[in-house]
Design a protein around this motif. Structure first.
Motif, short mmCIF file in Angstrom:
data_model
loop_
_atom_site.label_atom_id
_atom_site.label_comp_id
_atom_site.label_asym_id
_atom_site.label_seq_id
_atom_site.Cartn_x
_atom_site.Cartn_y
_atom_site.Cartn_z
N UNK A 1 39.80 108.01 135.96
CA UNK A 1 40.94 107.58 136.92
C UNK A 1 40.36 106.52 137.73
N UNK A 2 41.37 105.61 137.98
CA UNK A 2 41.36 104.58 138.83
C UNK A 2 41.08 104.91 140.37
N UNK A 3 40.52 104.14 141.23
CA UNK A 3 40.58 104.31 142.53
C UNK A 3 41.77 103.62 142.96
N UNK A 4 42.49 104.61 143.90
CA UNK A 4 43.77 103.91 144.43
C UNK A 4 43.71 104.10 145.81
N UNK A 5 44.04 102.93 146.45
CA UNK A 5 44.29 103.01 147.95
C UNK A 5 45.48 102.84 148.42
N UNK A 6 46.03 103.16 149.50
CA UNK A 6 47.42 103.01 149.90
C UNK A 6 47.51 103.02 151.43
N UNK A 27 48.55 111.19 140.30
CA UNK A 27 47.42 110.00 140.46
C UNK A 27 46.84 110.70 141.74
N UNK A 28 45.56 110.73 141.83
CA UNK A 28 44.90 110.93 143.23
C UNK A 28 44.58 109.62 143.77
N UNK A 29 44.69 109.48 144.99
CA UNK A 29 44.77 108.52 145.88
C UNK A 29 44.27 108.54 147.19
N UNK A 60 41.78 100.06 141.98
CA UNK A 60 40.47 99.39 141.70
C UNK A 60 40.12 98.26 142.28
N UNK A 61 40.49 98.09 143.63
CA UNK A 61 40.00 97.04 144.38
C UNK A 61 40.98 95.68 144.28
N UNK A 62 42.05 96.04 143.25
CA UNK A 62 42.99 94.77 143.09
C UNK A 62 44.02 94.95 143.75
N UNK A 63 44.61 93.97 144.56
CA UNK A 63 45.68 94.15 145.31
C UNK A 63 46.87 94.19 144.52
N UNK A 83 47.04 102.44 135.65
CA UNK A 83 46.70 103.76 136.00
C UNK A 83 45.94 104.37 134.75
N UNK A 84 45.94 103.72 133.80
CA UNK A 84 44.99 104.43 132.69
C UNK A 84 45.86 105.67 132.15
#
Length: 86
Positions: A1-6, A27-29, A60-63, A83-84
């Motif tokens: 699962x990707x790392x999502x930050x908002x 999704x977990x974020x 995943x660190x990408x804006x 988001x895979x």
């Protein structure tokens, strides 16, 4: 699962919409409260290349951009691969 930050601000309708979409996709974020004048808001601006609005979304660190950008990725079918989920 990707790392999502908002980066969000309470009461922001665009933030609510973006968070809702991520939740609907299961999704977990990490939601980072970025009120005006806080170090978190400054961090969001620096990481996003100078954007001053919220939400600012990173996968995943990408804006990815803001809410409109997230919704455009969803409409075009490009979000699920990021988001895979697909």
């Amino acid at each position: 699962m990707p790392k999502i930050e908002i980066y969000t601000q309470p009461g922001c309708p665009y933030c609510i919409r973006a968070v809702r979409l991520l939740e609907q996709k299961g999704m977990k974020f990490t939601e980072i409260r970025a009120l005006h004048g806080t170090s978190e808001r400054i961090e969001a601006r620096e990481r996003s290349g100078g954007r001053t609005t919220v939400p600012q979304i990173f996968i995943d660190g990408r804006h990815i951009g803001g809410c409109d950008d997230l919704m455009a990725l969803e409409r075009s079918g490009e979000l699920d691969p990021l988001l895979s989920v697909a």
